[in-house]
Design an enzyme around this catalytic site. Structure first.
Site, PDB file in Angstrom:
ATOM      1  N   TYR A 144       0.868  -1.184   0.000  1.00  0.00           N
ATOM      2  CA  TYR A 144       0.000   0.000   0.000  1.00  0.00           C
ATOM      3  C   TYR A 144       0.898   1.226   0.000  1.00  0.00           C
ATOM      4  CZ  TYR A 144      -3.463   3.406   1.686  1.00  0.00           C
ATOM      5  OH  TYR A 144      -4.293   4.496   1.828  1.00  0.00           O
ATOM      6  N   ASP A 239       9.366   2.684  -0.702  1.00  0.00           N
ATOM      7  CA  ASP A 239       8.364   3.366   0.117  1.00  0.00           C
ATOM      8  C   ASP A 239       8.726   3.086   1.575  1.00  0.00           C
ATOM      9  OD1 ASP A 239       6.249   4.054   1.699  1.00  0.00           O
ATOM     10  OD2 ASP A 239       4.706   3.234   0.376  1.00  0.00           O
ATOM     11  N   LYS A 267       5.091   9.440   8.387  1.00  0.00           N
ATOM     12  CA  LYS A 267       5.033   8.933   9.759  1.00  0.00           C
ATOM     13  C   LYS A 267       6.064   9.589  10.691  1.00  0.00           C
ATOM     14  CE  LYS A 267       2.251   5.373   8.340  1.00  0.00           C
ATOM     15  NZ  LYS A 267       0.842   5.240   8.603  1.00  0.00           N
TER      16      LYS A 267
HETATM   17  N1  HOZ Z   1      -3.465   3.273   6.069  1.00  0.00           N
HETATM   18  C1  HOZ Z   1      -3.188   3.299   7.464  1.00  0.00           C
HETATM   19  C2  HOZ Z   1      -2.629   2.049   7.948  1.00  0.00           C
HETATM   20  N2  HOZ Z   1      -1.657   1.424   7.178  1.00  0.00           N
HETATM   21  C3  HOZ Z   1      -4.404   3.650   8.270  1.00  0.00           C
HETATM   22  C4  HOZ Z   1      -4.445   5.087   8.548  1.00  0.00           C
HETATM   23  C5  HOZ Z   1      -5.425   5.497   9.653  1.00  0.00           C
HETATM   24  O1  HOZ Z   1      -6.527   4.975   9.722  1.00  0.00           O
HETATM   25  O2  HOZ Z   1      -5.076   6.377  10.407  1.00  0.00           O
END
Ligand code: HOZ
Length: 428
Positions: A144, A239, A267
């Protein structure tokens, strides 16, 4: 029975926010039930609006390597806020953050700050296309890279959790530019280059998969990607939105000794505030406007609050012993949890890389998306709630990572392992 404040808020939220949440996985649809609304966090703990306390292994999905409300980060943000929240003009702290990133990552000479991992990956692809003059990209099913069109093809994280790995609304013409390979399978990448020898601009990969649950790179996989991309005139994009400053101060590229052409970050470099970044060697980054023809911009990019939090976080992470401590805590936790599963005779595989981990309800091994998908997600949902009731907060989906911070003590970990044992007994 009186309705909890979280339930009230969730009902209220669903009237004005799709699904009641601003990011799908938070809705708890994968595990059912009502998400606790979080009121505050401190160190390794969070408290919800009903006053329930949890040991937190979500860590805001990875950025909080120092734990919640670390004093150095709070102070940096307060100080920056007092001087103004946004200027849309250069500020001193963004130079400091960019220098820290360039010093830390061997492959990055220059870096552009943006607001999220999604923006970073979207921009990295545009840059790779601009640099190579080619249009196709290779991504791995189950990886992802945020929610930009073209990256939401067989995506992991919430897209996998909610059964929409290829999103509605992505034009077919965009999706056709995204070629899919299998994670940990270099042959699948070779085949795509055989089929499209002069069309592939880049291969983008999570060097440690975190968005289908944690899946470590197989021996030789990342080196194989480096060799294949180089041989075919394509760029390799790491990534490192999750792994950057997490699996080592210098990210996965340092831990595994592979030099990508472009790196994306998010992050941790925002210390809990919204920041992303993409960077690479000077020759590639000089394509970015105003130096070159690849356009990308943002009013809030390099925002003074966000970069202040990022700088404070990275300086704390430079302290001797931090990464050893993070890893030792994660080892203690995952060894203890594995022991509890073995004691309860429940088949499980705990994957861990440094301080990120996932416990799969799956006899394993779990080294590929096909194996991830064999996990018992219903059992995960029961386990999730049993832990939540015992004051332990993990990701509300089997297909995500957990994280420890330097604020997690051995006592927190031992309490967690005891809670896991109790939860498994209750599930029997
Ligand atoms: N895509 C995020 C986890 N891999 C989730 C982001 C969120 O819900 O804060």
């Amino acid at each position: 029975m009186q309705q909890s404040r979280s339930s009230q808020l969730f009902e209220q939220a669903q009237r004005v926010i799709p699904g009641g949440v601003n990011s799908p996985v938070r809705s708890f649809r994968a595990v059912e039930g009502t998400p606790p609304f979080i009121a505050r966090g401190q160190g390794a703990r969070v408290w919800d609006v009903d006053g329930n306390e949890y040991i937190d292994y979500l860590g805001s999905w990875g950025p909080l390597a120092l734990g919640h409300a670390h004093p150095a980060v709070v102070e940096a943000v307060q100080r920056a806020a007092a001087d103004g929240t946004s200027f849309g003009a250069p500020v001193e702290q963004e130079v400091e953050l960019a220098e820290l990133i360039c010093q830390a990552l061997p492959s990055v000479d220059m870096v552009r700050l943006v607001n999220s991992g999604t923006e970073a990956c979207m921009s990295a692809l545009r840059l790779a296309r601009a640099y190579t003059g080619r249009s196709k990209i290779v991504k791995f099913a189950g990886n992802y890279h945020g929610h930009a069109d073209g990256l939401l093809v067989q995506a992991g994280s919430g897209a996998l959790t909610h059964g929409v790995p290829t999103s509605a609304g992505v034009p077919e013409a965009y999706a056709a530019e995204t070629l899919l390979a299998a994670y940990n399978d270099t042959q699948s990448v070779e085949s795509l280059f055989d089929a499209w020898p002069n069309d592939i601009a880049a291969v983008i990969v999570e060097p440690v998969a975190g968005n289908m649950g944690v899946v470590p790179p197989a021996e030789g996989f990342l080196a194989g990607l480096r060799r294949i991309t180089e041989a075919n005139g394509a760029l390799l994009i790491f990534d490192e939105v999750i792994t950057g400053f997490r699996v080592a101060y210098g990210g996965a590229q340092t831990r595994f000794g592979i030099t990508p052409d472009i790196t994306t970050l998010g992050k941790i470099i925002g210390g809990g505030l919204p920041v992303g970044a993409y960077g690479g060697r000077g020759e590639v980054m000089r394509m970015v406007a105003p130096l070159g023809p690849m356009y990308q911009a943002g009013t809030l990019s390099g925002n003074p609050l966000a970069v202040a939090a990022g700088v404070a976080t990275l300086l704390e992470l430079q302290r001797p012993g931090v990464y050893e401590q993070l890893e030792a805590t994660a080892v203690r936790l995952t060894d203890g949890v594995a022991g509890a599963f073995a004691g309860a005779e429940i088949p499980a595989t705990i994957n861990r890389v440094a301080s990120m981990f996932t416990g799969f309800f799956n006899a394993g091994p779990v080294g590929a998306l096909a194996q991830v998908e064999q996990s018992d997600t219903a059992a995960y949902g029961r386990y999730f709630h049993a832990l939540l009731e015992r004051g332990v907060y993990i990701a509300p989906s089997q297909f995500e990572a957990g994280f420890v911070s330097i604020a997690h003590t051995d006592a927190d970990v031992d309490r967690t392992i005891a809670a896991v044992g109790d939860a498994l007994d209750a599930m029997a």
